[in-house]
Design an enzyme around this catalytic site. Structure first.
Site, PDB file in Angstrom:
ATOM      1  N   ASP A 122      38.681  -7.947 -12.120  1.00  0.00           N
ATOM      2  CA  ASP A 122      38.285  -7.757 -13.465  1.00  0.00           C
ATOM      3  C   ASP A 122      38.808  -6.305 -13.947  1.00  0.00           C
ATOM      4  OD1 ASP A 122      35.774  -9.061 -12.044  1.00  0.00           O
ATOM      5  OD2 ASP A 122      36.525 -10.003 -13.777  1.00  0.00           O
ATOM      6  N   GLU A 171      44.072 -13.444 -10.186  1.00  0.00           N
ATOM      7  CA  GLU A 171      44.800 -13.643 -11.538  1.00  0.00           C
ATOM      8  C   GLU A 171      45.800 -12.644 -11.548  1.00  0.00           C
ATOM      9  OE1 GLU A 171      42.054 -14.273 -14.762  1.00  0.00           O
ATOM     10  OE2 GLU A 171      43.382 -13.069 -15.884  1.00  0.00           O
TER      11      GLU A 171
END
Ligand code: TRH
Length: 387
Positions: free
Chosen positions: A43, A289
């Site tokens: 994040d 990611e």
């Protein structure tokens, strides 16, 4: 099938990225990016990369984050742009008035985090008072699944609360033309061109003909098997990222350096240094990611340990990525075993020939991505359009 010792010819070059034409500099805006750290580092990793790219393109950024502690190593203070202001999660709305104290020109909720209600009210007030209301964006997670193209750039009218009637926009990163693209900062190609891969490897005692594998994973079921295979492979090096990867490795029975395998337990390093590790290795086992995207830009063979979800929703996401990648059967199979999607059969460490096939696959995917606008160029255009 393990390739014979010494047969691995490390590819010491990185295929050059085409130098991208300089973009006209966009109007300077104030961006408020909201980031809530769920777990791991992606994040804040993605939000920081976005903020740094915005600052590099002349924008001003306030990054509001509930736990920015990982930035101490990911982006050491001395390396940070002065155009980025790092702030805690806001207890109240910004002051009234212009962008200097009030809500920014652009508000980004990263990964669907909800901004504080007082901010929604402040956005609504700014929308009433300013000739150009703030552009409100929900930046979503990266996926190759079909829904991303359908949902990218869709409006989401706010149905209730102080911002009722305003529009929040969905912006989806992605791998295809009809998505928001991937973060790729302007100086990346030049950095890769300047990188001395052989010297980097030599500093860790990795000979040019040795196999260097980076390990940044969760808890892949086939980890013990991989280590056993690498031991036989020789000479091989396993570069282990700190945190969950190192903990998973240290839980294996009797793991220590052996004749054929050198273990490097790495410290946390900055994002640019993490990139260099990916560029220096011959096989990158990445996760989440952001490191997946960085491994694509590295252009070396890669295997993705996808973020596991309790309902196995990550299986469809993994298959969609492998379809987009046009992964050869050997790479697809390795992924299914590495992610525990398929159990049982032994994990085949790729031979030299198979590794070359994987490298060609990643290079082709990277070249196709380089033909497209990066995420930030698209995001700037989108904000211009909606302002
Ligand atoms: C180990 C290491 C990582 N990094 C950076 C690279 C990336 O920016 C970041 C790691 O992020 P990821 O690769 O995405 O993997 P992650 O598993 O840490 O983060 C995950 O968090 C979950 C909440 C998300 O749902 C996932 O999609 C994923 O983003 O840490 C460094 O800069 N230096 C390091 O030494």
């Amino acid at each position: 099938m393990v390739c014979p010792v010494g047969a691995v010819k490390a590819d010491l070059t990185i295929a050059p990225m085409d130098f991208l034409p300089a973009q006209a500099s966009p109007p300077r805006r104030l961006w408020d990016i909201f980031c809530q750290v769920i777990d791991n580092h992606g994040d804040i990793g993605v939000c920081w990369r976005l903020a740094a790219d915005l600052a590099a393109r002349g924008q001003r950024v306030r990054l509001w984050c509930d736990d920015a502690s990982a930035l101490a190593w990911m982006a050491p203070p001395a390396t940070r742009s002065r155009d980025i202001e790092l702030l805690g999660w806001p207890a109240q709305a910004p002051g009234n008035g212009g962008a200097s104290g009030g809500v920014g020109d652009v508000v980004i909720e990263a990964f669907g985090c909800e901004i504080p209600p007082a901010w929604a009210a402040a956005i609504a007030q700014a929308a009433r008072e300013r000739p150009r209301p703030p552009v409100w964006i929900n930046l979503e997670y990266l996926s190759a699944e079909g829904y991303v193209e359908r949902c990218h750039r869709l409006p989401s009218p706010i149905q209730s609360g102080p911002a009722q009637g305003l529009t929040r926009w969905f912006f989806y990163p992605g791998f295809t033309e009809r998505t928001g693209g991937l973060l790729r900062e302007g100086g990346l190609a030049a950095r890769q061109q300047a990188f001395d891969r052989q010297a980097w490897r030599a500093r860790l005692g990795i000979a040019s003909r040795a196999l260097a594998v980076s390990l940044f994973c969760y808890e892949p079921p086939a980890l013990a098997e991989l280590v056993a295979q690498l031991r036989q492979h020789g000479p091989a090096h396993l570069l282990v990222a700190p945190g969950r990867a190192a903990q998973a490795l240290q839980r294996l029975p009797a793991v220590q350096d052996t004749a054929g395998l050198a273990l490097h337990l790495l410290p946390y390093v900055s994002q640019p240094q993490f990139d260099e590790m990916l560029w220096a290795c011959d096989l990158n086992l990445v996760r989440g990611e952001d490191s997946l995207v960085r491994a694509l830009w590295a252009g070396q063979p890669l295997v993705w340990n996808i973020y596991p979800q309790h309902d196995d929703a990550h299986h469809a996401k993994l298959h969609a990525f492998l379809d987009w990648l046009d992964a050869p059967a050997s790479l697809r199979r390795f992924h299914l075993l590495w992610n525990g999607v398929q159990a049982g059969s032994p994990l085949p460490l790729p031979s030299t020939g198979v590794l070359a096939e994987w490298r060609a696959c990643v290079h082709a995917a990277r070249q196709s991505l380089l033909q497209r606008k990066d995420l930030l160029t698209q995001l700037l255009g989108f904000v211009e359009e909606k302002s």
